[in-house]
Write a protein that holds these residues in place. Structure first.
Motif, mmCIF file in Angstrom:
data_model
loop_
_atom_site.group_PDB
_atom_site.id
_atom_site.type_symbol
_atom_site.label_atom_id
_atom_site.label_comp_id
_atom_site.label_asym_id
_atom_site.label_seq_id
_atom_site.Cartn_x
_atom_site.Cartn_y
_atom_site.Cartn_z
ATOM 1 N N GLY A 176 48.186 48.547 40.578
ATOM 2 C CA GLY A 176 49.521 47.987 40.396
ATOM 3 C C GLY A 176 49.796 46.759 41.219
ATOM 4 O O GLY A 176 50.809 46.078 41.006
ATOM 5 N N GLY A 177 48.910 46.455 42.173
ATOM 6 C CA GLY A 177 49.117 45.302 43.039
ATOM 7 C C GLY A 177 48.957 43.988 42.298
ATOM 8 O O GLY A 177 48.335 43.904 41.237
ATOM 9 N N LEU A 178 49.500 42.925 42.883
ATOM 10 C CA LEU A 178 49.541 41.608 42.253
ATOM 11 C C LEU A 178 48.531 40.652 42.876
ATOM 12 O O LEU A 178 48.462 40.518 44.099
ATOM 13 C CB LEU A 178 50.945 41.006 42.386
ATOM 14 N N PHE A 179 47.779 39.986 42.022
ATOM 15 C CA PHE A 179 46.984 38.817 42.391
ATOM 16 C C PHE A 179 47.669 37.622 41.753
ATOM 17 O O PHE A 179 47.648 37.449 40.539
ATOM 18 C CB PHE A 179 45.550 38.964 41.893
ATOM 19 N N LYS A 180 48.296 36.792 42.571
ATOM 20 C CA LYS A 180 49.003 35.613 42.074
ATOM 21 C C LYS A 180 48.120 34.401 42.335
ATOM 22 O O LYS A 180 47.824 34.078 43.491
ATOM 23 C CB LYS A 180 50.357 35.479 42.771
ATOM 24 N N LEU A 181 47.715 33.735 41.282
ATOM 25 C CA LEU A 181 46.761 32.647 41.422
ATOM 26 C C LEU A 181 47.202 31.433 40.620
ATOM 27 O O LEU A 181 47.846 31.557 39.576
ATOM 28 C CB LEU A 181 45.367 33.087 40.963
ATOM 29 N N GLN A 182 46.835 30.271 41.148
ATOM 30 C CA GLN A 182 47.120 29.013 40.472
ATOM 31 C C GLN A 182 45.801 28.406 40.032
ATOM 32 O O GLN A 182 44.841 28.322 40.806
ATOM 33 C CB GLN A 182 47.870 28.065 41.409
ATOM 34 N N VAL A 183 45.745 28.034 38.757
ATOM 35 C CA VAL A 183 44.550 27.403 38.195
ATOM 36 C C VAL A 183 44.955 26.077 37.560
ATOM 37 O O VAL A 183 46.141 25.744 37.467
ATOM 38 C CB VAL A 183 43.864 28.315 37.151
ATOM 39 N N LEU A 184 43.966 25.347 37.111
ATOM 40 C CA LEU A 184 44.229 24.083 36.427
ATOM 41 C C LEU A 184 44.574 24.362 34.965
ATOM 42 O O LEU A 184 43.873 25.114 34.287
ATOM 43 C CB LEU A 184 42.995 23.183 36.516
ATOM 44 N N GLY A 185 45.662 23.762 34.502
ATOM 45 C CA GLY A 185 46.089 23.975 33.128
ATOM 46 C C GLY A 185 45.749 22.840 32.184
ATOM 47 O O GLY A 185 45.976 22.958 30.984
ATOM 48 N N PRO A 204 46.445 29.513 27.875
ATOM 49 C CA PRO A 204 46.940 30.898 27.904
ATOM 50 C C PRO A 204 45.956 31.909 27.338
ATOM 51 O O PRO A 204 45.852 33.036 27.857
ATOM 52 C CB PRO A 204 48.225 30.822 27.083
ATOM 53 N N GLU A 205 45.232 31.546 26.296
ATOM 54 C CA GLU A 205 44.279 32.498 25.717
ATOM 55 C C GLU A 205 43.159 32.816 26.702
ATOM 56 O O GLU A 205 42.800 33.994 26.901
ATOM 57 C CB GLU A 205 43.696 31.926 24.433
ATOM 58 N N ARG A 206 42.602 31.782 27.327
ATOM 59 C CA ARG A 206 41.531 32.016 28.297
ATOM 60 C C ARG A 206 42.044 32.736 29.535
ATOM 61 O O ARG A 206 41.328 33.550 30.134
ATOM 62 C CB ARG A 206 40.885 30.690 28.675
ATOM 63 N N ALA A 207 43.272 32.446 29.935
ATOM 64 C CA ALA A 207 43.850 33.137 31.087
ATOM 65 C C ALA A 207 44.006 34.629 30.800
ATOM 66 O O ALA A 207 43.701 35.476 31.650
ATOM 67 C CB ALA A 207 45.194 32.516 31.447
ATOM 68 N N ARG A 208 44.471 34.967 29.615
ATOM 69 C CA ARG A 208 44.630 36.377 29.260
ATOM 70 C C ARG A 208 43.275 37.068 29.160
ATOM 71 O O ARG A 208 43.120 38.220 29.591
ATOM 72 C CB ARG A 208 45.401 36.499 27.946
ATOM 73 N N GLU A 209 42.294 36.389 28.599
ATOM 74 C CA GLU A 209 40.947 36.957 28.535
ATOM 75 C C GLU A 209 40.408 37.230 29.937
ATOM 76 O O GLU A 209 39.776 38.268 30.178
ATOM 77 C CB GLU A 209 40.020 36.005 27.796
ATOM 78 N N LEU A 210 40.643 36.302 30.865
ATOM 79 C CA LEU A 210 40.192 36.476 32.240
ATOM 80 C C LEU A 210 40.827 37.713 32.858
ATOM 81 O O LEU A 210 40.145 38.518 33.515
ATOM 82 C CB LEU A 210 40.542 35.228 33.057
ATOM 83 N N ALA A 211 42.115 37.875 32.669
ATOM 84 C CA ALA A 211 42.811 39.034 33.222
ATOM 85 C C ALA A 211 42.254 40.327 32.648
ATOM 86 O O ALA A 211 41.882 41.254 33.391
ATOM 87 C CB ALA A 211 44.304 38.923 32.946
ATOM 88 N N GLU A 212 42.178 40.414 31.351
ATOM 89 C CA GLU A 212 41.786 41.657 30.699
ATOM 90 C C GLU A 212 40.325 42.008 30.963
ATOM 91 O O GLU A 212 39.969 43.195 31.079
ATOM 92 C CB GLU A 212 42.063 41.566 29.208
ATOM 93 N N GLN A 213 39.479 41.006 31.081
ATOM 94 C CA GLN A 213 38.059 41.256 31.319
ATOM 95 C C GLN A 213 37.826 41.985 32.636
ATOM 96 O O GLN A 213 36.908 42.798 32.750
ATOM 97 C CB GLN A 213 37.291 39.934 31.321
ATOM 98 N N PHE A 214 38.699 41.714 33.629
ATOM 99 C CA PHE A 214 38.468 42.260 34.961
ATOM 100 C C PHE A 214 39.564 43.216 35.411
ATOM 101 O O PHE A 214 39.809 43.391 36.605
ATOM 102 C CB PHE A 214 38.279 41.118 35.963
ATOM 103 N N GLY A 223 53.801 26.988 34.000
ATOM 104 C CA GLY A 223 53.114 25.710 34.143
ATOM 105 C C GLY A 223 51.989 25.499 33.163
ATOM 106 O O GLY A 223 51.034 24.753 33.453
ATOM 107 N N VAL A 224 52.062 26.120 31.977
ATOM 108 C CA VAL A 224 51.017 25.978 30.967
ATOM 109 C C VAL A 224 50.785 24.488 30.664
ATOM 110 O O VAL A 224 51.727 23.726 30.449
ATOM 111 C CB VAL A 224 51.417 26.720 29.674
ATOM 112 N N GLY A 225 49.527 24.079 30.674
ATOM 113 C CA GLY A 225 49.168 22.715 30.338
ATOM 114 C C GLY A 225 49.279 21.721 31.473
ATOM 115 O O GLY A 225 48.958 20.546 31.298
ATOM 116 N N GLY A 226 49.679 22.180 32.654
ATOM 117 C CA GLY A 226 49.852 21.274 33.788
ATOM 118 C C GLY A 226 48.819 21.499 34.873
ATOM 119 O O GLY A 226 47.930 22.341 34.763
ATOM 120 N N GLN A 227 48.968 20.739 35.924
ATOM 121 C CA GLN A 227 48.038 20.877 37.049
ATOM 122 C C GLN A 227 48.232 22.192 37.770
ATOM 123 O O GLN A 227 47.273 22.791 38.265
ATOM 124 C CB GLN A 227 48.226 19.708 38.028
#
Length: 240
Positions: A176-185, A204-214, A223-227
């Motif tokens: 239930g804990g949170l990993f809050k991360l900033q990536v390049l958009g 967003p699609e790749r971000a969701r895949e990353l979350a679900e994979q792990f 901030g979708v599409g931004g730095q």
């Protein structure tokens, strides 16, 4: 990417960030100015926390006293955010690929016995686990309450490395804990001549895949599409 390719990329990142730290560590951590006083530098880290942590304590603490929480910062640099994190949370662990940056961070945190800074290999948290085993024995298990990465993954040019970090955080984060991360958009951009400065981008699609994979749920994003593309990964299961 083949193992040799990853190893080569990690060596390049370590070499380049050590060079930047020797040249002007604070500037490369926060590029808004070339010269920072101590007060200005750590106040800028406090401002980041006000924007991304203090205004989100419901998701981060989930009713827990911050002084009872164990938190992780990935990519601590010279300790700009680690110092205020250590003043707010009970126990803070921080890692960085650059030994030169770690040296700056440890100096900045010398008055915080609750803060522990490690140089890591740039892709996992094995050094942190070894520290915990030395402290509590091989059977001891570190369980984090919150993990944060800000202005770091946007510089990592290898998706496999980012995936490795997400997997590692899942292993150490409480359910239930949170990993809050900033990536390049940015998903469409010109190639950068400095491969250790501009990282791999996520939509967003790749971000969701990353979350679900792990073993995470991507519950919020900003901030979708931004730095500065922020992702809220909540742990739903242990990673494989």
């Amino acid at each position: 990417m083949p193992i040799l390719g990853i190893a080569r990329a990690l060596r390049r990142m370590r070499r380049d960030w050590d060079r930047r730290a020797r040249e002007n560590a604070r500037h490369y951590v926060a590029t808004g100015r070339r010269e920072w006083t101590d007060t200005e530098f750590y106040e800028s880290g406090e401002a980041e926390l006000r924007e991304h942590v203090y205004n989100d304590l419901g998701n981060i603490c989930q009713g827990k006293d911050p002084k009872e929480m164990k938190v992780l910062e990935i990519g601590c640099g010279a300790g700009r955010m680690t110092v205020p994190l250590a003043g707010f949370f009970g126990e803070v662990y921080a890692v960085d690929i650059s030994g030169e940056m770690v040296r700056h961070a440890r100096h900045a945190l010398r008055g915080f016995p609750n803060a522990h800074v490690f140089q890591n290999n740039g892709k996992d948290l094995s050094g942190l686990r070894r520290h915990w085993w030395r402290r509590w024995g091989i059977g001891g298990k570190l369980q984090l309450d919150f993990a944060l990465s800000c202005l770091v993954f946007q510089h990592i040019p290898n998706r496999v490395v980012i995936e490795s970090y997400v997997r590692e955080v899942n292993r150490l984060l409480r359910p239930g804990g949170l990993f809050k991360l900033q990536v390049l958009g940015y998903t469409e951009r010109e190639p950068d001549p400095d491969p250790s400065w501009i990282g791999v981008a996520f939509d967003p699609e790749r971000a969701r895949e990353l979350a679900e994979q792990f073993g995470f749920e991507l519950r919020y994003q900003y901030g979708v599409g931004g730095q500065y593309y922020w992702l809220w990964f909540f742990k739903v299961r242990d990673a494989n």
